[in-house]
Design a protein around this motif. Structure first.
Motif, PDB file in Angstrom:
ATOM      1  N   CYS A 509       0.832  -1.206   0.000  1.00 39.36           N
ATOM      2  CA  CYS A 509       0.000   0.000   0.000  1.00 39.36           C
ATOM      3  C   CYS A 509       0.866   1.255   0.000  1.00 39.36           C
ATOM      4  O   CYS A 509       0.540   2.252  -0.658  1.00 39.36           O
ATOM      5  CB  CYS A 509      -0.924   0.000   1.217  1.00 39.36           C
ATOM      6  SG  CYS A 509      -2.145  -1.320   1.162  1.00 39.36           S
ATOM      7  N   GLU A 541      -8.914  -4.476  -6.047  1.00 37.12           N
ATOM      8  CA  GLU A 541      -9.284  -3.105  -5.683  1.00 37.12           C
ATOM      9  C   GLU A 541      -8.300  -2.100  -6.276  1.00 37.12           C
ATOM     10  O   GLU A 541      -8.691  -1.043  -6.771  1.00 37.12           O
ATOM     11  CB  GLU A 541      -9.322  -2.956  -4.155  1.00 37.12           C
ATOM     12  CG  GLU A 541     -10.414  -3.740  -3.456  1.00 37.12           C
ATOM     13  CD  GLU A 541     -11.816  -3.257  -3.820  1.00 37.12           C
ATOM     14  OE1 GLU A 541     -11.965  -2.077  -4.249  1.00 37.12           O
ATOM     15  OE2 GLU A 541     -12.771  -4.047  -3.712  1.00 37.12           O
ATOM     16  N   VAL A 542      -7.013  -2.460  -6.208  1.00 40.55           N
ATOM     17  CA  VAL A 542      -5.984  -1.561  -6.749  1.00 40.55           C
ATOM     18  C   VAL A 542      -6.181  -1.368  -8.248  1.00 40.55           C
ATOM     19  O   VAL A 542      -6.154  -0.241  -8.763  1.00 40.55           O
ATOM     20  CB  VAL A 542      -4.572  -2.122  -6.456  1.00 40.55           C
ATOM     21  CG1 VAL A 542      -3.518  -1.374  -7.262  1.00 40.55           C
ATOM     22  CG2 VAL A 542      -4.269  -2.031  -4.972  1.00 40.55           C
ATOM     23  N   SER A 545      -9.249   0.714  -9.001  1.00 38.38           N
ATOM     24  CA  SER A 545      -9.062   2.129  -8.669  1.00 38.38           C
ATOM     25  C   SER A 545      -8.256   2.849  -9.744  1.00 38.38           C
ATOM     26  O   SER A 545      -8.335   4.065  -9.875  1.00 38.38           O
ATOM     27  CB  SER A 545      -8.376   2.262  -7.307  1.00 38.38           C
ATOM     28  OG  SER A 545      -7.027   1.844  -7.401  1.00 38.38           O
ATOM     29  N   LYS A 546      -7.461   2.069 -10.491  1.00 39.81           N
ATOM     30  CA  LYS A 546      -6.651   2.640 -11.565  1.00 39.81           C
ATOM     31  C   LYS A 546      -7.346   2.501 -12.927  1.00 39.81           C
ATOM     32  O   LYS A 546      -6.718   2.711 -13.966  1.00 39.81           O
ATOM     33  CB  LYS A 546      -5.280   1.936 -11.623  1.00 39.81           C
ATOM     34  CG  LYS A 546      -4.454   2.095 -10.366  1.00 39.81           C
ATOM     35  CD  LYS A 546      -4.030   3.529 -10.170  1.00 39.81           C
ATOM     36  CE  LYS A 546      -3.278   3.716  -8.871  1.00 39.81           C
ATOM     37  NZ  LYS A 546      -3.005   5.150  -8.617  1.00 39.81           N
ATOM     38  N   HIS A 547      -8.642   2.136 -12.887  1.00 40.35           N
ATOM     39  CA  HIS A 547      -9.444   1.960 -14.115  1.00 40.35           C
ATOM     40  C   HIS A 547      -8.893   0.872 -15.016  1.00 40.35           C
ATOM     41  O   HIS A 547      -9.167   0.871 -16.223  1.00 40.35           O
ATOM     42  CB  HIS A 547      -9.545   3.280 -14.904  1.00 40.35           C
ATOM     43  CG  HIS A 547     -10.045   4.430 -14.073  1.00 40.35           C
ATOM     44  ND1 HIS A 547     -11.235   4.372 -13.367  1.00 40.35           N
ATOM     45  CD2 HIS A 547      -9.520   5.662 -13.817  1.00 40.35           C
ATOM     46  CE1 HIS A 547     -11.424   5.515 -12.717  1.00 40.35           C
ATOM     47  NE2 HIS A 547     -10.387   6.306 -12.969  1.00 40.35           N
ATOM     48  N   LYS A 569     -19.705  -4.078  -9.105  1.00 41.90           N
ATOM     49  CA  LYS A 569     -18.431  -3.406  -8.837  1.00 41.90           C
ATOM     50  C   LYS A 569     -17.654  -3.188 -10.135  1.00 41.90           C
ATOM     51  O   LYS A 569     -17.117  -2.107 -10.381  1.00 41.90           O
ATOM     52  CB  LYS A 569     -17.609  -4.245  -7.857  1.00 41.90           C
ATOM     53  CG  LYS A 569     -16.261  -3.622  -7.500  1.00 41.90           C
ATOM     54  CD  LYS A 569     -15.383  -4.574  -6.702  1.00 41.90           C
ATOM     55  CE  LYS A 569     -15.837  -4.683  -5.265  1.00 41.90           C
ATOM     56  NZ  LYS A 569     -14.896  -5.449  -4.431  1.00 41.90           N
ATOM     57  N   ALA A 573     -16.903   0.421 -12.268  1.00 41.86           N
ATOM     58  CA  ALA A 573     -15.548   0.832 -12.654  1.00 41.86           C
ATOM     59  C   ALA A 573     -15.452   1.049 -14.155  1.00 41.86           C
ATOM     60  O   ALA A 573     -14.813   2.001 -14.626  1.00 41.86           O
ATOM     61  CB  ALA A 573     -14.538  -0.223 -12.207  1.00 41.86           C
ATOM     62  N   GLN A 576     -17.083   4.344 -15.149  1.00 44.42           N
ATOM     63  CA  GLN A 576     -16.295   5.516 -14.767  1.00 44.42           C
ATOM     64  C   GLN A 576     -15.174   5.806 -15.762  1.00 44.42           C
ATOM     65  O   GLN A 576     -14.689   6.932 -15.856  1.00 44.42           O
ATOM     66  CB  GLN A 576     -15.685   5.302 -13.367  1.00 44.42           C
ATOM     67  CG  GLN A 576     -16.703   5.436 -12.240  1.00 44.42           C
ATOM     68  CD  GLN A 576     -16.129   5.013 -10.894  1.00 44.42           C
ATOM     69  OE1 GLN A 576     -14.915   4.866 -10.759  1.00 44.42           O
ATOM     70  NE2 GLN A 576     -17.003   4.799  -9.919  1.00 44.42           N
TER      71      GLN A 576
END
Length: 631
Positions: A509, A541-542, A545-547, A569, A573, A576
């Motif tokens: 992280c 998740e990572v 979050s970075k598309h 979920k 993504a 977005q």
């Protein structure tokens, strides 16, 4: 003074022998480290004890006069006894050999034997006032064969058994020393050298006393130690110990001067490569380490005591006798007694009390007596039993109560790393030499010895860093942030690649959070999470979050978890990203999953995907929705 202040102590289990008295004479053999208690000239018994002898040797011999010197050859095979100034008597202690005594007279006419030294199990040197005679003993023939001799006037002699060197004092002033080296039947004459005597008043004649000279091995090198008592007429502040290096080849050279800053009666020992100077008047001792940095004047290095003067730790003499008697409290031993006799390297004998001790250095108290951590580490790294003390120092430096500054911590760990690298380099050189076949052609090639000064990562982790790692990962965080601040990204990459920094979720992280400073940190983080194999959810998740929605989907399919993931979920993504074709691909994947698992491509109400179905229709039309497959 608390026990934590004493850095010198007498060994717990001394050699005990019968006290010296008018009937019992005590002798010490420096080569075998044996004490001989000779009663009535041997007629009523001789008892021989050494530090490593569990069973003392006891025997009787005829009383043929006062015993001047008595010693066993190495391995206790032959006993030699000097009773007169002309001859030495021998007796075999070898099984199946005659135990009748045989005698050897010194060869030089009118010479007096000052003493003798065994250099092996069957080789002996007579030192006379007119020279030196080297013999081979033939026990089966009960005779001796002269191998070599050398004539010169001798005042006194000294023997260092560890290096098999005999030192002879010559000339009127007694200060010209002639060394001889013995090895496997050969006697080599080394270059003689002169000891510089201190200035003395015209009314007195200066001379070199045997009491002021010692020979000892320090850091693998032979030194002659000269205790120079400065006369009151000189401007000196006190006595000093001068160290002359005596090499196997080449001239003897004055190398070090140990400043004592006091006068009086002194005695010298060498313990764990430290020169220990005892001062009888104050009943204290100081230690010197010639490896520590001193003041170099271009020819010699001046050293001051490493620590403040301290007494040897008080010693209790246990009461010997029946159980009822031993319940009495032990008797305190009189330290620095005038009856003490000091022998090299580390032996102290009290003939009047009947004890032989080995002097020992205690490292733990030194930690608090030497505040300079860099100098403390230089000192500890040279000691034999240093490992746990060094690890304790490192642990204390990082603890909240005694925390050292970052430069001090860096200095200490640099020193530890230097020792470790030195050992690894030596190991590598040895391995390469063995591979090249040099070990057969060079018998001197030896595998490097791993001393306690060589601390590896597991030692430091187990005894120092693990306590911090269990609580938090701030240590790794400190390392990583420091490397990033100094733009040492290549080093960071290597630390991670070679697992200098161990994998963990918090570390991964942290790497993610550094992506804005160092873009490759994102991939490093993912690689670490994948290696952990217990962080699959975090990886997904990572990526989301970075598309990187397709990458997340491929990863989850790769580990076989795609049947259980939340469609909403992934659709969130994908939406977005504002990439309609990506949204189409992800939407179609979940329609196909629904068909495979439930026989219908439609989403169930529990999946809460109505919003995404409406968006799909809006962009691609109703006809683009997948139709249920009919058979």
């Amino acid at each position: 003074m608390g026990e934590e202040d004493y850095y010198l102590e007498l060994c717990e289990r001394p050699v005990q022998f019968e006290k010296a008295n008018p009937v019992n004479c005590v002798f010490f053999d420096e080569a075998n480290k044996q004490v001989f208690a000779v009663r009535s000239g041997g007629a009523t018994g001789v008892v021989v004890k050494g530090p490593d002898d569990r069973n003392p040797i006891s025997f009787r011999m005829d009383d043929k006069g006062e015993v001047k010197c008595i010693k066993f050859s190495l391995e206790n095979k032959i006993l030699a006894v000097q009773r007169t100034s002309k001859t030495v008597d021998f007796c075999n202690f070898i099984p199946d050999n005659s135990q009748l005594e045989y005698t050897q007279e010194c060869k030089t006419k009118n010479a007096n034997i000052l003493g003798f030294c065994w250099t092996s199990s069957t080789e002996i040197v007579f030192i006379t006032d007119q020279g030196i005679e080297f013999y081979q003993v033939l026990p089966e023939k009960r005779s001796l064969k002269l191998l070599k001799s050398h004539n010169l006037n001798v005042n006194w002699y000294m023997y260092c058994p560890e290096s098999a060197v005999i030192l002879l004092s010559t000339t009127v002033l007694e200060n010209v020393l002639q060394p001889f080296h013995f090895r496997a039947g050969t006697m080599s004459k080394l270059p003689k050298f002169e000891i510089e005597l201190p200035a003395a008043p015209k009314s007195t004649k200066p001379s070199l006393s045997e009491r002021d000279i010692a020979m000892a091995t320090v850091y693998g090198q032979l030194y002659v130690l000269f205790l120079r008592h400065h006369s009151r007429t000189s401007n000196s502040t006190g006595a000093e110990v001068v160290l002359y290096h005596l090499p196997r080849e080449g001239a003897c050279k004055k190398m070090h001067i140990l400043k004592l800053n006091r006068t009086g009666k002194f005695a010298l020992n060498v313990v764990d490569n430290l020169v220990v100077v005892h001062h009888q008047d104050t009943e204290t001792s100081v230690i010197f380490d010639i490896k520590l940095r001193g003041e170099f004047d271009g020819s010699v290095t001046f050293h001051h005591p490493v620590l403040p003067a301290r007494s040897i730790q008080p010693y209790q003499i246990p009461i010997a006798g029946p159980a009822a008697v031993t319940s009495q409290s032990p008797v305190p031993c009189k330290l620095y007694s005038s009856s003490w006799i000091v022998f090299q390297p580390d032996i102290i004998i009290s003939a009047s009390q009947g004890y032989l001790w080995n002097l020992q250095v205690k490292l733990e108290p030194i930690v608090n007596l030497l505040p300079d951590k860099g100098r403390l580490m230089d000192f500890l790294l040279q000691r034999k039993e240093c490992k746990m003390v060094i690890l304790t120092v490192c642990s204390q430096m990082l603890s909240e109560s005694d925390r050292a500054s970052l430069p001090v911590i860096a200095t200490v760990f640099d020193k530890l790393n230097h020792e470790y690298k030195k050992y690894l380099d030596a190991e590598q050189s040895y391995a390469m030499a063995v591979e090249a076949g040099q070990s057969r052609s060079s018998p001197l090639l030896k595998r490097p010895v791993r001393t306690q000064a060589v601390l590896d990562q597991s030692d430091v982790y187990t005894h120092v860093l693990s306590a911090f790692v269990q609580k938090k990962h701030y240590l790794h965080e400190l390392v990583i942030k420091t490397l990033v601040q100094h733009n040492l990204f290549y080093m960071l990459h290597q630390f991670l690649q070679y697992h200098v920094l161990s994998d963990s979720k918090p570390l991964a992280c942290l790497l993610l959070s550094l992506e804005s400073f160092y873009p490759p940190a994102h991939q490093l983080s993912l690689d670490m999470l994948k290696r952990l194999s217990t962080a699959n959810d975090e990886i997904v998740e990572v990526l989301l979050s970075k598309h990187q929605v397709l990458a997340a989907l491929r990863f989850i399919r790769g580990i076989g978890g795609h049947d259980n993931i939340s469609a909403r979920k992934f659709l969130d993504a994908a939406k977005q990203t504002e990439d309609n074709m990506l949204f189409y691909t992800i939407f179609r994947f979940f329609e196909q999953r629904n068909q495979r698992l439930r026989g219908s491509p439609n989403f169930t109400p529990g999946e809460h995907c109505e919003e995404h179905v409406a968006f799909f229709k809006q962009i691609f039309g109703d006809q683009a929705l997948m139709r249920p497959t009919t058979f």
